[in-house]
Design an enzyme around this catalytic site. Sequence first.
Site, PDB file in Angstrom:
ATOM      1  N   ASP A 411      -9.423   2.925   8.213  1.00  0.00           N
ATOM      2  CA  ASP A 411      -9.482   3.117   6.755  1.00  0.00           C
ATOM      3  C   ASP A 411      -8.267   3.939   6.317  1.00  0.00           C
ATOM      4  O   ASP A 411      -7.534   4.484   7.156  1.00  0.00           O
ATOM      5  CB  ASP A 411     -10.792   3.868   6.427  1.00  0.00           C
ATOM      6  CG  ASP A 411     -11.084   3.943   4.934  1.00  0.00           C
ATOM      7  OD1 ASP A 411     -10.542   3.127   4.164  1.00  0.00           O
ATOM      8  OD2 ASP A 411     -11.863   4.845   4.539  1.00  0.00           O
ATOM      9  N   GLU A 414      -3.189   2.795   3.820  1.00  0.00           N
ATOM     10  CA  GLU A 414      -2.203   2.189   2.888  1.00  0.00           C
ATOM     11  C   GLU A 414      -0.829   2.842   3.005  1.00  0.00           C
ATOM     12  O   GLU A 414       0.158   2.132   2.788  1.00  0.00           O
ATOM     13  CB  GLU A 414      -2.734   2.288   1.453  1.00  0.00           C
ATOM     14  CG  GLU A 414      -3.932   1.412   1.184  1.00  0.00           C
ATOM     15  CD  GLU A 414      -5.218   1.917   1.861  1.00  0.00           C
ATOM     16  OE1 GLU A 414      -5.310   3.135   2.061  1.00  0.00           O
ATOM     17  OE2 GLU A 414      -6.080   1.098   2.198  1.00  0.00           O
ATOM     18  N   ASP A 485     -13.125  -1.058  -1.472  1.00  0.00           N
ATOM     19  CA  ASP A 485     -14.197  -0.510  -2.310  1.00  0.00           C
ATOM     20  C   ASP A 485     -14.548  -1.381  -3.512  1.00  0.00           C
ATOM     21  O   ASP A 485     -14.099  -1.134  -4.634  1.00  0.00           O
ATOM     22  CB  ASP A 485     -13.816   0.894  -2.778  1.00  0.00           C
ATOM     23  CG  ASP A 485     -13.686   1.844  -1.604  1.00  0.00           C
ATOM     24  OD1 ASP A 485     -14.056   1.452  -0.481  1.00  0.00           O
ATOM     25  OD2 ASP A 485     -13.197   2.967  -1.807  1.00  0.00           O
TER      26      ASP A 485
HETATM   27  O1  MIG Z   1     -11.994   7.836   0.118  1.00  0.00           O
HETATM   28  O2  MIG Z   1     -14.728   6.950   4.650  1.00  0.00           O
HETATM   29  O3  MIG Z   1     -13.041   2.082   1.643  1.00  0.00           O
HETATM   30  O4  MIG Z   1     -15.453   2.057   3.034  1.00  0.00           O
HETATM   31  O5  MIG Z   1     -16.847   4.479   3.237  1.00  0.00           O
HETATM   32  C1  MIG Z   1     -13.072   7.139   0.620  1.00  0.00           C
HETATM   33  C2  MIG Z   1     -15.312   6.931   3.392  1.00  0.00           C
HETATM   34  C3  MIG Z   1     -12.797   6.834   2.062  1.00  0.00           C
HETATM   35  C4  MIG Z   1     -13.003   4.457   1.745  1.00  0.00           C
HETATM   36  C5  MIG Z   1     -13.494   3.196   2.365  1.00  0.00           C
HETATM   37  C6  MIG Z   1     -14.984   3.233   2.436  1.00  0.00           C
HETATM   38  C7  MIG Z   1     -15.442   4.428   3.229  1.00  0.00           C
HETATM   39  C8  MIG Z   1     -14.895   5.711   2.594  1.00  0.00           C
HETATM   40  N1  MIG Z   1     -13.440   5.622   2.504  1.00  0.00           N
END
Ligand code: MIG
Length: 768
Positions: A411, A414, A485
């Site tokens: 995650d 980016e 999201d």
């Molecule tokens: O800023 O890890 O897209 O699936 O549950 C949020 C917490 C960070 C974004 C991800 C989401 C995940 C969440 N993350």
Amino acid sequence: MKNKHIKQSMPSVIVRNEELLENASLKIEAITDNIIRIHTIPNDKDYSYVSFALDDSLEAKGQFSVSQYNSTITATTDSITVKIKETLEIDIYDKDGNLLCADCKPARQEIDKYTQAEIEQLKQEGHMPDTLDTSFKYKVTKRIIGNEAFYGLGDKTGFLNKRGYEYIMWNSDNPEPHVENTTFSALYKSVPFFIVHHENCTYGIFLDNTYKTYFDLGCLDAGSYSFAVTNGELNYYFIYGKNIKEVIKGYTSLTGRSPLPQLWTLGYHQSRWSYMSDEEVLEVANNFENYNVPCDAIHLDIDYMDQFKVFTSDKERFSDLKQLSSKLDERGIKLVTIIDPGVKAQDGYYIYDEGIAGNHFAKAKDGSVYHNAVWPGDAVFPDFTSFDTRSWWADKTKYLTDNGISGIWNDMNEPASFNGPFPDDVVFAGDGKARLHNEIHNVYGHLMSKATYDGLKKNSQKRPFVITRACYSGSQKYTTVWTGDNQSIWTHLKLAIPQLLNLGLSGLPFAGVDIGGFGANTTPELLSRWIEACCFSPLFRNHSAKLTRRQEPWAFDEATLNIYRKYVKLHYKFIPYLYDLCYEESLTGIPILRPLVMEYENDKNVINCNDEYLVGSSILVAPITDQGAVARSVYLPQGIWIDYNSGKRIKGGRYILYKAPIDVCPIFIKGGSILPVYPDIPNLSHENTQRLIVEFYPSDDTENFNNKTNKSCYYMHYQDNGTDFKYQAGEYNLYKFSFSSNRPNGLKAELTKNGYKNKYKHISAVIK
Ligand code: MIG
């Protein structure tokens, strides 16, 4: 294209026009007879280009026959002719002389220009996203010749056909553009590849440039489309194909294909931000058993870590990860953990200390380690452009595999950052060349996925299961993707279909959306329609955010649970078919979920079809995605379709009105299909996958079964151990199934490849 003055055969042509291209030349290369690369080469001797998308160094294998007439150069391969004018404009024709693609001057030259002050002001009120930057270095404009449709571009929102819209490639952790309004929108992924399709021809354009790039597909000027780069070189591929499938084969021959996954990864995954303790995880696992809902994986979100420090775990909440994973293993459930790239900047924390000692972090302009903030607070970021850093990170995944973790969910890559975006001049010097953030940004997630893939492969010897949020062209070789999201709202359910289809068309077949929606509160009706709509999704995961209501299958009422179970079971039933499609995809790049236009290219009714999809070529799904709707119109292409819910034969080539109360998803099987399925199973463990049923759906349900259409049907089924790489050494089986009469025992199963010794214990047949 006859021309007497054929000068010679060569793999490439280089042209110059100093007025138009001051310090560079344009190189046109025949990568194959169907793939042409068009590339600006600076006149600087040191220039060399290494693509992040292509794994192997690219060799031009095609040949041009080149001739010149006046100032136009004509370069012909066995299948296309490229004309390069003095103006550096390029026109491409097929073998019969039909124009496929032509450069042109845009009718409307530039978008409105604003001063820096105006831009700042517009940004302040949120009218202009941070991503906008219109100082293009190169822009190519091409004519829209007729009724072209545009598909692909990876994970962009809006409709299946992207014509009339514009897009930015700049990986962004901003879920706001998850809406139909695509103006200047950028989401998490950058896949700068699209397919142009109209009656007479199909081709793809792959703009392999990792800086911020822009795509305008007939938005500002209805008569042309364009793409532009803000930095680096112009470097694009024209990929010609007879049809959409051929173009995807061409694109994935360059950028790679998703390798065969482990079988269990096709099962159901349950996630939540976050399951907070091992007791809670075990309770979730028990509920799957108690409520008789199949499940193969549970995901741990960021709270399993000690203070969000990657490659650690919180010993209070998760006293023993290894024990937890082995307890789950007894139930046939795998554990998947999230990993973010941001490393907490804290002396004494082993990852930070090792990273500093090993020079693994990206640098600020002044040479010091660059800091920003993410979940653990003050954080530093691995420079994944470095081979050493990727190997280091790969080794760190051992912490997880040693604890029995079966997959890694990447995650925030980016990369996302809480203290404002990374400045453009953050330095990634890892591969020996100091590259700046503006060049690396769009491949950061791609490179992190590669490191993760390598780590899981090395540490587990199994086919790595990686999920990523950010990626670039070619990431399919290392990782699956999810769309980030979304929200628990009906428009996001609707969006899931074109989103997944365009990902597949862009080389990323193993994709999924958060079922039930991530943000906001889902409702029983929405969750029911969501599991129905996504029931064939390769990545099949329910995930939800903190502060939202629970959305596990049992979180509502009995009726919702029953619907949910029905569709999870339907998914499991067809996993042998999905796995076959994965096998096909690994060889061809042709996606698992397909827009109707891919299989019915000449049917005008399907060009813009946003609300139906095909699974392979045999199953058509037309889900309900509107609140309150209990019926919908369904377009069935030519042929006989069998209503999966009633068994009725329906003649296609028309629209039908289909009644679909809350527990019904309209699903149709193409007449003549043979489909391999599993009996009712709770998960994809080895013991559960030893029995196969072969279903036959003749076009005709009468006794007159041996008609022409049914007689010629056969189906190839792939089987291997579903876990490791032994299949690459030939340890797999291929079965050829056909039916010689309308009785179930008319099944003929030939083993056309016999390489895997654990054959099915039992194969039975059903005629539908
Ligand atoms: O800023 O890890 O897209 O699936 O549950 C949020 C917490 C960070 C974004 C991800 C989401 C995940 C969440 N993350």
